[in-house]
Design a protein around this motif. Structure first.
Motif, short mmCIF file in Angstrom:
data_model
loop_
_atom_site.label_atom_id
_atom_site.label_comp_id
_atom_site.label_asym_id
_atom_site.label_seq_id
_atom_site.Cartn_x
_atom_site.Cartn_y
_atom_site.Cartn_z
N VAL A 137 6.07 -1.99 1.76
CA VAL A 137 6.94 -2.72 0.45
C VAL A 137 6.17 -2.26 -1.01
O VAL A 137 6.74 -2.65 -1.77
CB VAL A 137 6.80 -4.23 0.50
CG1 VAL A 137 7.59 -4.62 1.86
CG2 VAL A 137 5.14 -4.71 0.86
N HIS A 138 5.16 -1.63 -0.92
CA HIS A 138 4.31 -1.20 -2.15
C HIS A 138 3.61 0.15 -1.75
O HIS A 138 3.27 0.20 -0.61
CB HIS A 138 3.71 -2.52 -2.72
CG HIS A 138 2.87 -2.32 -3.91
ND1 HIS A 138 1.83 -1.42 -3.97
CD2 HIS A 138 3.55 -2.38 -5.24
CE1 HIS A 138 1.45 -1.45 -5.33
NE2 HIS A 138 2.25 -1.87 -6.12
N GLN A 139 3.20 0.85 -2.80
CA GLN A 139 2.50 2.08 -2.44
C GLN A 139 1.29 1.82 -1.79
O GLN A 139 0.58 2.66 -1.04
CB GLN A 139 2.23 2.84 -3.79
CG GLN A 139 1.49 2.17 -4.71
CD GLN A 139 1.24 3.15 -6.02
OE1 GLN A 139 1.68 3.99 -6.02
NE2 GLN A 139 0.58 2.37 -6.89
N SER A 140 0.46 0.36 -2.05
CA SER A 140 -0.82 0.09 -1.60
C SER A 140 -0.63 -0.97 -0.26
O SER A 140 -1.43 -1.29 0.14
CB SER A 140 -1.30 -0.43 -2.68
OG SER A 140 -1.69 0.15 -3.72
N HIS A 141 0.74 -1.26 0.17
CA HIS A 141 0.87 -2.41 1.17
C HIS A 141 1.96 -1.89 2.30
O HIS A 141 2.99 -1.82 1.90
CB HIS A 141 1.15 -3.62 0.37
CG HIS A 141 0.08 -4.15 -0.50
ND1 HIS A 141 -1.07 -4.74 -0.04
CD2 HIS A 141 0.10 -3.94 -1.80
CE1 HIS A 141 -1.70 -5.19 -1.37
NE2 HIS A 141 -1.09 -4.86 -2.43
N LEU A 142 1.36 -2.21 3.48
CA LEU A 142 2.11 -2.12 4.46
C LEU A 142 2.14 -3.42 5.30
O LEU A 142 1.08 -3.65 5.80
CB LEU A 142 1.86 -0.80 5.64
CG LEU A 142 2.43 -0.67 6.73
CD1 LEU A 142 3.84 0.06 6.49
CD2 LEU A 142 1.52 0.39 7.62
N ILE A 143 3.18 -3.97 5.72
CA ILE A 143 3.28 -5.32 6.16
C ILE A 143 3.91 -5.42 7.47
O ILE A 143 4.98 -4.71 7.65
CB ILE A 143 3.80 -6.28 5.14
CG1 ILE A 143 5.24 -6.01 5.16
CG2 ILE A 143 3.20 -6.34 4.13
CD1 ILE A 143 5.98 -7.32 4.68
N ASN A 144 3.58 -6.26 8.30
CA ASN A 144 4.27 -6.59 9.73
C ASN A 144 5.27 -7.63 9.50
O ASN A 144 4.69 -8.80 8.89
CB ASN A 144 3.28 -7.03 10.64
CG ASN A 144 3.87 -7.40 12.08
OD1 ASN A 144 4.68 -7.26 12.29
ND2 ASN A 144 2.93 -7.16 12.99
N GLY A 203 8.90 -9.86 -8.26
CA GLY A 203 9.00 -10.19 -6.94
C GLY A 203 7.78 -9.97 -6.21
O GLY A 203 6.90 -8.84 -6.31
N ASN A 204 7.57 -10.66 -5.26
CA ASN A 204 6.41 -10.72 -4.49
C ASN A 204 6.48 -11.28 -3.01
O ASN A 204 7.76 -11.91 -3.04
CB ASN A 204 5.10 -11.08 -5.06
CG ASN A 204 5.18 -12.22 -5.52
OD1 ASN A 204 5.51 -13.41 -4.57
ND2 ASN A 204 5.05 -12.61 -6.94
N ILE A 205 6.01 -11.06 -1.90
CA ILE A 205 5.97 -11.95 -0.88
C ILE A 205 4.71 -12.63 -0.27
O ILE A 205 3.65 -12.00 -0.85
CB ILE A 205 6.53 -10.76 0.46
CG1 ILE A 205 5.35 -9.59 0.38
CG2 ILE A 205 7.78 -10.31 0.35
CD1 ILE A 205 5.64 -8.77 1.37
N ILE A 206 4.72 -13.80 0.24
CA ILE A 206 3.67 -14.32 0.84
C ILE A 206 3.58 -14.18 2.32
O ILE A 206 4.83 -14.29 3.04
CB ILE A 206 3.52 -15.81 0.59
CG1 ILE A 206 4.16 -15.99 -1.15
CG2 ILE A 206 2.47 -16.55 0.96
CD1 ILE A 206 2.92 -15.60 -1.82
N MET A 207 2.49 -13.57 2.83
CA MET A 207 2.10 -13.42 4.27
C MET A 207 1.77 -14.75 4.90
O MET A 207 1.13 -15.65 4.16
CB MET A 207 1.30 -12.27 4.51
CG MET A 207 1.59 -11.28 3.98
SD MET A 207 3.37 -10.45 4.56
CE MET A 207 2.67 -9.62 6.20
N GLN A 208 1.60 -14.79 6.10
CA GLN A 208 1.15 -15.95 6.81
C GLN A 208 -0.33 -16.27 6.77
O GLN A 208 -0.74 -17.42 7.21
CB GLN A 208 1.54 -16.06 8.45
CG GLN A 208 3.03 -16.25 8.65
CD GLN A 208 3.58 -16.24 10.37
OE1 GLN A 208 2.75 -16.33 10.83
NE2 GLN A 208 4.76 -16.18 10.31
#
Length: 256
Positions: A206-213, A226-231
């Motif tokens: 989702v970002h050059q520094s972040h890969l999310i499940n 824009g941002n996301i909150i993970m569990q």
């Protein structure tokens, strides 16, 4: 000296590997050769090499067959395995998920040197070679259906359920893995490599520094760029070009 055997059904590859190892890895002592599954098994059992240079396709089977037979007879593999292969996408992906070394034909001297340097650094460590068992598990699966991954760092090789990885974060040329149980592990490979490896397992960069499940995505906040909150309650920024893709993915999930 580090003892090794070469198993390949192409005599030119064997002689070429001998020449390359003499020039670029004189610390490797080739103590045996084989060109079939049966002779390969015999060479490993009789010579007990520290390193096995192993072709995938042999006249009477595969290199995987050799490892399975040794595993069945001895209970485990006790050699470093370096696969020598043509560009076989599925096999290479299985190697990467299992943190195993491989060399593409024709063998590049620079890549060979890197592999040998890695082996020399780890040869003295206590290693159960359990990643070979993971490889054998993975090659039996359908394409892109890997459930576990081996991650190799200075402490050794660690295996994890892919479903337990919450996210990955770039740290220069390293990647930090954040696990469901709170563990963080630092791996000396770039985020780009793991993006490629995990994209078919429900991960999104989702970002050059972040890969999310994506299964651990808790909420998506559109305001302030824009941002996301993970569990695990981490706040992850979203690059402008990934917003629309993420919104499409979330919309499809809601629509199911």
């Amino acid at each position: 000296m580090i003892t090794a055997v070469i198993i390949d059904d192409d005599s030119n590859i064997i002689s070429g590997m001998r020449g390359l190892l003499t020039l670029f890895a004189p610390q490797i002592d080739i103590i045996g050769e084989a060109d079939t599954v049966l002779s390969g098994i015999a060479a490993i059992e009789n010579l007990k090499p520290q390193v096995i240079f192993l072709d995938i396709q042999l006249t009477d089977g595969t290199g995987f067959d050799i490892l399975e037979k040794i595993n069945e007879k001895q209970g485990k593999i006790e050699s470093h395995v370096v696969f020598i292969t043509a560009h076989e996408e599925f096999a290479i992906k299985a190697f990467r998920f299992s943190a195993l070394d491989f060399l593409l034909k024709p063998v590049d001297p620079g890549e060979l040197k890197k592999v040998i340097e890695k082996i020399i650094k780890t040869i003295e460590k206590n290693n159960e070679f359990s990643n070979i068992e993971l490889l054998l598990e993975n090659v039996k699966k359908e394409k892109n259906n890997f459930k576990r991954i081996a991650l190799s760092n200075s402490d050794g090789i660690h295996q994890f359920e892919i479903a337990d990885i919450i996210r990955c974060e770039s740290d220069d040329n390293y990647t930090k893995f954040f696990m469901k149980n709170g563990r963080v592990i630092l791996i000396s490979k770039t985020l780009k490599e793991y993006e490629e490896l995990l994209k078919d397992s429900g991960f999104l960069r989702v970002h050059q520094s972040h890969l999310i499940n994506l299964k651990y995505l808790k909420s998506y906040i559109k305001k302030e760029g824009g941002n996301i909150i993970m569990q695990d309650n981490t706040n992850i920024p979203i690059s402008q070009r990934k917003k629309e893709l993420l919104q499409d993915i979330l919309f499809k999930q809601i629509s199911k």
